[in-house]
Design an enzyme around this catalytic site. Structure first.
Site, PDB file in Angstrom:
ATOM      1  CG  HIS A 172     -31.904  -6.990  24.531  1.00 19.27           C
ATOM      2  ND1 HIS A 172     -32.608  -6.691  23.390  1.00 19.27           N
ATOM      3  CD2 HIS A 172     -31.239  -8.145  24.275  1.00 19.27           C
ATOM      4  CE1 HIS A 172     -32.391  -7.633  22.486  1.00 19.27           C
ATOM      5  NE2 HIS A 172     -31.571  -8.527  22.988  1.00 19.27           N
ATOM      6  CB  CYS A 266     -33.549  -1.177  20.197  1.00 18.07           C
ATOM      7  SG  CYS A 266     -33.979  -1.623  21.865  1.00 18.07           S
TER       8      CYS A 266
HETATM    9  N1  ARG Z   1     -38.197  -7.446  18.674  1.00 17.18           N
HETATM   10  C1  ARG Z   1     -36.808  -7.378  19.018  1.00 17.18           C
HETATM   11  C2  ARG Z   1     -36.417  -8.584  19.835  1.00 17.18           C
HETATM   12  O1  ARG Z   1     -37.183  -8.988  20.666  1.00 17.18           O
HETATM   13  C3  ARG Z   1     -36.518  -6.122  19.756  1.00 17.18           C
HETATM   14  C4  ARG Z   1     -35.057  -5.898  19.992  1.00 17.18           C
HETATM   15  C5  ARG Z   1     -34.795  -4.678  20.786  1.00 17.18           C
HETATM   16  N2  ARG Z   1     -33.430  -4.350  20.754  1.00 17.18           N
HETATM   17  C6  ARG Z   1     -32.697  -3.985  21.796  1.00 17.18           C
HETATM   18  N3  ARG Z   1     -31.478  -3.611  21.597  1.00 17.18           N
HETATM   19  N4  ARG Z   1     -33.178  -4.043  23.016  1.00 17.18           N
HETATM   20  O2  ARG Z   1     -35.363  -9.155  19.665  1.00 17.18           O
END
Ligand code: ARG
Length: 273
Positions: A172, A266
């Site tokens: 991300h 996150c």
């Molecule tokens: N387990 C989640 C996923 O893989 C983690 C999300 C993390 N969020 C972020 N904004 N980077 O989607």
């Protein structure tokens, strides 16, 4: 070293308690379903993050957690708002799809746009209100589709700069780049394609540059109010980098959320009314 005083701006955030947090599927390289999560500790650590934001003078709204949506604690992924307009999320993986519905329910009194293209909200979008009159940075390569960047620009009416992410560990945008204030950012260059790196260097010559160790410690997954930079306790070196740039690092412990592949940012969506 910076001699300008960094001014905080009061913010409104959205968070979701990790009551149902587990790692029961693996959709990013950090998730290991064989290592159990300490759910009680996750809630305790999350609560400390929430009170840290409140103690700094910010408002934190809460989203009700839903049974069967273990990643809902990563509230940043549910939508992206700019100037009172909301661009809804559409998750890449079916395990998280229903989270978008819960977020949409929260934005009932906002101008909300349902997305046609896959995008994971603030996970892949950042907003800098003071850069060129208001600039959106957007990541793609692992989750959000580049077509969603154009859609976001149509919905939000702000220029969107597309940046290609190339390292699966930083899947991300918010694992590799963060806004430090209204016009400046910090980022880990190697998480981006060479062309995206050039674009970032051109737009943000004064950016705070992070290294791989900072990124792996989730040091870029930070929330800043323009002065206080909230980041996890593992990212001490990153804290020193932002301090050298004139910001005040505030460390919080978030070991459990890292098991799901996330940290401070996150867990926190900014509401820009
Ligand atoms: N387990 C989640 C996923 O893989 C983690 C999300 C993390 N969020 C972020 N904004 N980077 O989607």
């Amino acid at each position: 070293m910076s001699d300008t005083e960094r001014m905080p701006r009061v913010r409104t955030y959205l968070m979701c308690p990790p009551e149902h947090f587990t790692v029961e599927y693996a959709i990013n390289p950090w998730m290991d379903t064989t290592v159990p999560v300490d759910a009680a500790l996750a809630v305790k650590q999350w609560e400390l993050l929430r009170t840290t934001l409140i103690d700094l003078g910010h408002t934190v709204h809460l989203l009700d957690p839903v049974v069967g949506l273990p990643d809902m604690v990563y509230a940043a992924n549910g939508a992206f708002s700019v100037d009172g307009r909301v661009y809804g999320a559409r998750f890449r993986y079916p395990q998280r799809a229903a989270e978008a519905v819960a977020h949409r329910g929260f934005y009932r009194s906002w101008q909300f746009a349902d997305p046609e293209h896959v995008n994971e909200g603030e996970g892949d979008f950042a907003y800098l209100p003071g850069a060129h009159g208001g600039l959106i940075l957007a990541g793609y390569g692992f989750r959000t589709e580049p077509s969603a960047h154009a859609e976001a620009q149509e919905v939000l009416g702000r220029p969107v700069v597309s940046l290609r992410l190339v390292d699966p560990a930083f899947y991300h945008l918010d694992t590799a780049l963060a806004a430090l204030d209204d016009h400046n950012i910090t980022y880990y260059p190697e998480a981006f394609s060479p062309s995206a790196r050039r674009v970032l260097a051109q737009l943000f010559p004064d950016a705070v540059i992070a290294d791989r160790a900072d990124a792996e410690a989730f040091g870029l997954n930070l929330v800043s109010d323009g002065r206080h930079v909230i980041l996890n306790t593992e990212a001490l070196a990153m804290g020193e980098k932002v301090r050298a740039a004139g910001y005040t690092p505030v460390h919080v412990e978030l070991t459990e959320l890292k098991r799901g592949g996330g940290s401070v940012k996150c867990a926190v969506a900014e509401l820009r009314a």
